[in-house]
Every structure is written in C-alpha cells, then in structure tokens.
Design a protein around this motif. Structure first.
Motif, PDB file in Angstrom:
ATOM      1  N   GLY A 146       0.828  -1.216  -0.069  1.00  0.00           N
ATOM      2  CA  GLY A 146       0.189   0.080   0.012  1.00  0.00           C
ATOM      3  C   GLY A 146       0.634   1.304   0.147  1.00  0.00           C
ATOM      4  O   GLY A 146       0.542   2.439   0.451  1.00  0.00           O
ATOM      5  N   PHE A 147       1.916   1.066  -0.674  1.00  0.00           N
ATOM      6  CA  PHE A 147       3.016   2.467  -0.753  1.00  0.00           C
ATOM      7  C   PHE A 147       2.034   3.547  -1.149  1.00  0.00           C
ATOM      8  O   PHE A 147       1.274   3.412  -2.365  1.00  0.00           O
ATOM      9  N   PRO A 148       2.285   4.715  -0.673  1.00  0.00           N
ATOM     10  CA  PRO A 148       3.175   5.477   0.059  1.00  0.00           C
ATOM     11  C   PRO A 148       2.684   5.272   1.621  1.00  0.00           C
ATOM     12  O   PRO A 148       3.425   5.304   2.604  1.00  0.00           O
ATOM     13  N   HIS A 149       1.165   5.099   1.737  1.00  0.00           N
ATOM     14  CA  HIS A 149       0.637   5.313   3.238  1.00  0.00           C
ATOM     15  C   HIS A 149       0.471   3.955   3.895  1.00  0.00           C
ATOM     16  O   HIS A 149       0.369   4.042   5.086  1.00  0.00           O
ATOM     17  N   GLY A 150       0.517   2.803   3.266  1.00  0.00           N
ATOM     18  CA  GLY A 150       0.413   1.669   3.978  1.00  0.00           C
ATOM     19  C   GLY A 150      -0.934   1.285   4.588  1.00  0.00           C
ATOM     20  O   GLY A 150      -1.004   0.524   5.821  1.00  0.00           O
ATOM     21  N   LEU A 151      -1.945   1.791   4.265  1.00  0.00           N
ATOM     22  CA  LEU A 151      -3.233   1.658   4.918  1.00  0.00           C
ATOM     23  C   LEU A 151      -4.202   0.553   4.045  1.00  0.00           C
ATOM     24  O   LEU A 151      -5.382   0.715   4.668  1.00  0.00           O
ATOM     25  N   VAL A 156       6.081  -0.681   3.399  1.00  0.00           N
ATOM     26  CA  VAL A 156       6.072   0.680   4.342  1.00  0.00           C
ATOM     27  C   VAL A 156       5.307   0.142   5.663  1.00  0.00           C
ATOM     28  O   VAL A 156       4.369  -0.978   5.676  1.00  0.00           O
ATOM     29  N   ILE A 157       5.845   0.619   6.921  1.00  0.00           N
ATOM     30  CA  ILE A 157       5.079  -0.099   7.914  1.00  0.00           C
ATOM     31  C   ILE A 157       3.920   0.706   8.412  1.00  0.00           C
ATOM     32  O   ILE A 157       3.543   2.013   7.893  1.00  0.00           O
ATOM     33  N   THR A 158       3.090   0.438   9.292  1.00  0.00           N
ATOM     34  CA  THR A 158       2.033   1.187   9.604  1.00  0.00           C
ATOM     35  C   THR A 158       2.454   1.967  10.874  1.00  0.00           C
ATOM     36  O   THR A 158       2.925   1.743  11.883  1.00  0.00           O
ATOM     37  N   ARG A 159       2.357   3.404  10.485  1.00  0.00           N
ATOM     38  CA  ARG A 159       2.815   4.428  11.426  1.00  0.00           C
ATOM     39  C   ARG A 159       2.309   4.491  12.662  1.00  0.00           C
ATOM     40  O   ARG A 159       2.939   4.782  13.983  1.00  0.00           O
ATOM     41  N   GLN A 160       1.008   4.265  12.884  1.00  0.00           N
ATOM     42  CA  GLN A 160       0.342   4.161  13.978  1.00  0.00           C
ATOM     43  C   GLN A 160       0.765   3.486  15.129  1.00  0.00           C
ATOM     44  O   GLN A 160       0.829   3.664  16.384  1.00  0.00           O
ATOM     45  N   TYR A 161       1.157   2.162  14.672  1.00  0.00           N
ATOM     46  CA  TYR A 161       1.968   1.362  15.646  1.00  0.00           C
ATOM     47  C   TYR A 161       3.321   1.876  16.431  1.00  0.00           C
ATOM     48  O   TYR A 161       3.340   1.730  17.483  1.00  0.00           O
ATOM     49  N   VAL A 162       3.935   2.706  15.814  1.00  0.00           N
ATOM     50  CA  VAL A 162       5.060   3.557  16.157  1.00  0.00           C
ATOM     51  C   VAL A 162       4.575   4.840  17.141  1.00  0.00           C
ATOM     52  O   VAL A 162       4.866   4.738  18.441  1.00  0.00           O
ATOM     53  N   LEU A 163       3.546   5.518  16.824  1.00  0.00           N
ATOM     54  CA  LEU A 163       3.072   6.457  17.460  1.00  0.00           C
ATOM     55  C   LEU A 163       2.200   6.248  18.688  1.00  0.00           C
ATOM     56  O   LEU A 163       2.469   7.016  19.640  1.00  0.00           O
ATOM     57  N   THR A 164       1.805   5.224  18.772  1.00  0.00           N
ATOM     58  CA  THR A 164       1.104   4.389  19.952  1.00  0.00           C
ATOM     59  C   THR A 164       1.934   3.665  20.676  1.00  0.00           C
ATOM     60  O   THR A 164       1.510   2.897  21.703  1.00  0.00           O
ATOM     61  N   GLN A 165       3.190   3.422  20.306  1.00  0.00           N
ATOM     62  CA  GLN A 165       4.153   2.449  20.972  1.00  0.00           C
ATOM     63  C   GLN A 165       3.509   1.192  20.959  1.00  0.00           C
ATOM     64  O   GLN A 165       4.010   0.157  21.984  1.00  0.00           O
ATOM     65  N   ASN A 166       2.978   0.596  20.107  1.00  0.00           N
ATOM     66  CA  ASN A 166       2.389  -0.712  20.138  1.00  0.00           C
ATOM     67  C   ASN A 166       3.536  -1.606  19.192  1.00  0.00           C
ATOM     68  O   ASN A 166       3.517  -1.846  18.173  1.00  0.00           O
ATOM     69  N   TRP A 167       4.598  -1.925  19.951  1.00  0.00           N
ATOM     70  CA  TRP A 167       5.798  -2.862  19.495  1.00  0.00           C
ATOM     71  C   TRP A 167       5.513  -4.133  19.048  1.00  0.00           C
ATOM     72  O   TRP A 167       6.066  -4.543  17.963  1.00  0.00           O
ATOM     73  N   ASP A 168       4.549  -4.623  19.592  1.00  0.00           N
ATOM     74  CA  ASP A 168       4.428  -6.043  19.319  1.00  0.00           C
ATOM     75  C   ASP A 168       3.585  -6.207  17.916  1.00  0.00           C
ATOM     76  O   ASP A 168       3.911  -6.733  17.246  1.00  0.00           O
ATOM     77  N   ALA A 169       2.590  -5.096  17.622  1.00  0.00           N
ATOM     78  CA  ALA A 169       2.093  -5.050  16.436  1.00  0.00           C
ATOM     79  C   ALA A 169       2.824  -4.925  15.235  1.00  0.00           C
ATOM     80  O   ALA A 169       2.865  -5.231  14.205  1.00  0.00           O
ATOM     81  N   LEU A 170       3.891  -3.959  15.542  1.00  0.00           N
ATOM     82  CA  LEU A 170       4.765  -3.332  14.593  1.00  0.00           C
ATOM     83  C   LEU A 170       5.516  -4.757  14.068  1.00  0.00           C
ATOM     84  O   LEU A 170       5.937  -5.011  12.926  1.00  0.00           O
ATOM     85  N   LYS A 178      13.128  -4.226   2.551  1.00  0.00           N
ATOM     86  CA  LYS A 178      13.493  -2.828   2.880  1.00  0.00           C
ATOM     87  C   LYS A 178      12.541  -2.389   3.613  1.00  0.00           C
ATOM     88  O   LYS A 178      11.216  -2.308   3.087  1.00  0.00           O
ATOM     89  N   ALA A 179      12.514  -2.005   4.966  1.00  0.00           N
ATOM     90  CA  ALA A 179      11.712  -1.354   5.659  1.00  0.00           C
ATOM     91  C   ALA A 179      11.452   0.075   5.676  1.00  0.00           C
ATOM     92  O   ALA A 179      12.473   0.440   6.214  1.00  0.00           O
ATOM     93  N   ILE A 180      10.379   0.585   5.209  1.00  0.00           N
ATOM     94  CA  ILE A 180      10.444   2.262   5.128  1.00  0.00           C
ATOM     95  C   ILE A 180       9.780   2.768   6.170  1.00  0.00           C
ATOM     96  O   ILE A 180       8.433   2.383   6.473  1.00  0.00           O
ATOM     97  N   LEU A 181      10.380   3.346   7.003  1.00  0.00           N
ATOM     98  CA  LEU A 181       9.631   4.008   8.432  1.00  0.00           C
ATOM     99  C   LEU A 181       8.967   5.154   8.121  1.00  0.00           C
ATOM    100  O   LEU A 181       8.076   5.722   8.955  1.00  0.00           O
ATOM    101  N   ALA A 182       9.269   5.671   7.204  1.00  0.00           N
ATOM    102  CA  ALA A 182       8.735   7.101   6.798  1.00  0.00           C
ATOM    103  C   ALA A 182       8.665   8.088   8.184  1.00  0.00           C
ATOM    104  O   ALA A 182       8.065   8.503   8.741  1.00  0.00           O
ATOM    105  N   VAL A 183      10.136   8.394   8.267  1.00  0.00           N
ATOM    106  CA  VAL A 183      10.635   9.022   9.349  1.00  0.00           C
ATOM    107  C   VAL A 183       9.963  10.482   9.603  1.00  0.00           C
ATOM    108  O   VAL A 183       9.824  10.816  10.921  1.00  0.00           O
TER     109      VAL A 183
END
Length: 308
Positions: free
Chosen positions: A118-123, A147-161, A178-183
């Motif tokens: 689902g590049f670029p948003h991964g949704l 692309v990773i799901t950014r909400q997992y990072v923003l909510t600190q849901n490391w298990d889901a990521l 290659k894992a795109i973080l969308a820094v």
C-alpha cells in the motif's frame, strides 16, 4: 530474533548531540579532485534508480533501466581510464511496472525492487499487502520496499509492528526486504530509533527512511539515529543490516556526506550496495554533471544528462 521489549525501552536519543555531530560533518569530511570522482562513481553503484509517478509508462521504465545499465556516458568513463562495468544497485518501480523492468534488465546484474504494502501510506488491508508482495516476487522482483503502519510507532505498539514486519518478511521469501519507516511522520528521534530496532528484530534486510512522499524525508540527523541502531543490532546479534536514505537527495555533495557518515559510523563495508543504497530519481543527473566537470573543467546543462 524474538522481540525484546527491554532493548526497545532502553533506547534513548540525544537530539542536541545528533545535531552537533551532523553539523560538523561537512567541515571534517571533504574529498576533492580524483578522490571525489572516485567516491561519486562508487555512489552510483549504491543507487536504487527510481520512478514512482502516477504517469509512469512502460517506455519511461525502459528508458530508466537503460540509464541504470549505463549511468555515465562512455566517453567520460574512457577519459577517466575507468574500464570496470558500472551500473546502479537496482531499479525501483511500482508493482505494475515490475515485468517491464525485469525484461528490460535481462542480461544485466541489476535487480528490480518493487514498492509494496500500500505504498506510500500503508493503509491497505493486510491480506492485500501480503498478496502484493507475493505477486511482485512472482513477477521477478528481487527486492521489496515495504511501508510500516505508522500508528503502531506513534502508539508505541511494538508487538503489532513486529508482527506486521515479520509477516512481510515471510511473504518475501528469498527476496530482500527494505522496511520504510516514513521518518517524517514518526514525531521523534526516539520513535525513529525504536522503530528501526523493531523492524530489524523482525527480519528487515534494510531499514529505509522514507517513501519520498512525506514532508520530511532523509536527512543526516535521522540517518544518524537509524545507523546507530544498525550498529547496536550488529553488536547484539552479529548480523549486518543495510541502510537506505530516500527522498530529497538530489545533489552530488549530499551523496558524499551520506557516504562519509556511513564510513565513519559503520565502516567500509557499508559503502557497498549489499549494505547501502540511495533511493533517488534526480541524483544521477547531478553526479554525471560533476563527472563531466572533472573530465573537461566545464559544467554542462542538466538536459544533457537524462536519467530516464
């Protein structure tokens, strides 16, 4: 490896120290003349030459592949006495253009990389993301940029990521991932660092800054945060993970700064395409202009150096 939350929770980033380290880089790491030309030629071998536009056509992709196989004009290489084969590290396209790129690159050693999930948003739904990966691999892509799901990072849901990344890793099979973080969407350096570590624990072959579609893409600050995590991961496990900055890298002098930082922080091995890539669309044109200036003493117009 298994997700180790104790490692993740212990990660700290000192933004002031990061900014001080990168601000002094250009003054301490400057190469000129023959050495600069050599570093620029090396940077070409680490490029993922990319086209990710809505108006991509098969002809545009074929032209990009031709440039990837012959990135610098033959007369310039001859004038430098450069006789070795020279090509980019990969060609990066959307899934729909993978068959075209694979066919255009037959007979070369250049792999095709496909952006996915689902590049670029991964949704997109997870089932759709996994199917997209499998279809790109089946079509001949040797590398997959997810692309990773950014909400997992923003909510600190490391298990889901971790679980998400591991499913992507499994779907890729033998293809590199290659894992795109969308820094630019992760809010803090600490989030960037933690997301980097989780993705590596889940099997990422490379960690990558950006899709190139965010407001903030690759820069030296977020690069330093990510490659420090690569170094920590290597110390923990013995495994070497690659790094790919992408988005906004368009000048030859920028390429030199990234190369210098990689060599300083991780060592000479991270100047080779199996551990370092640039995600670029226009950088090659500026590097070819710099090479022509090195050979002739004159700068040429940019339109004399098409990149695809």
């Amino acid at each position: 490896m298994k997700l180790d939350l104790s490692v993740i929770e212990d990660i700290r980033m000192n933004l002031s120290a990061i900014e001080q380290r990168t601000a002094t880089l250009s003054g301490r790491r400057s190469v000129k003349k023959d050495w600069q030309a050599a570093w620029l030629l090396k940077s070409i071998t680490c490029m993922d030459l990319t086209t990710l536009s809505g108006d991509d056509t098969p002809d545009r992709v074929k032209r990009l592949c031709a440039k990837a196989a012959n990135p610098i004009r033959a007369d310039l290489l001859d004038a430098m006495g450069f006789t070795k084969p020279l090509h980019t590290g990969a060609v990066c396209v959307y899934h729909a253009m993978v068959p075209t790129a694979v066919k255009a690159l037959e007979g070369t050693d250049i792999p095709v990389a496909a952006v996915s999930t689902g590049f670029p948003h991964g949704l997109s739904p997870m089932s759709t993301k996994l199917q997209e990966i499998r279809e790109s691999v089946a079509a001949g892509a040797k590398e997959i940029d997810i692309v990773i799901t950014r909400q997992y990072v923003l909510t600190q849901n490391w298990d889901a990521l971790y679980d998400e990344m591991k499913q992507y890793r499994d779907a890729c099979g033998d293809a590199r991932i290659k894992a795109i973080l969308a820094v630019g969407e992760l809010a803090t350096m600490r989030n960037i660092a933690k997301a980097s570590m989780v993705c590596m624990m889940a099997g990422a072959d490379f960690i990558k800054t950006s899709t190139g579609k965010e407001a903030t893409n690759a820069n030296l600050n977020n690069t330093l945060a990510m490659i420090r995590m690569i170094r920590q991961y290597q110390t923990m496990t013995g495994f070497k993970v690659g790094y790919k900055p992408a988005g906004g890298i368009s000048k030859a002098k920028d390429a030199l700064m990234y190369q210098a930082l990689m060599k300083d922080e991780l060592g000479r091995e991270w100047l080779e395409p199996d551990l370092f890539r640039f995600g670029v669309s226009s950088l090659l044109g500026d590097i070819e202009r710099q090479i022509e200036h090195f050979v002739t003493g004159h700068y040429s117009a940019s339109n004399r150096h098409p990149i695809g």
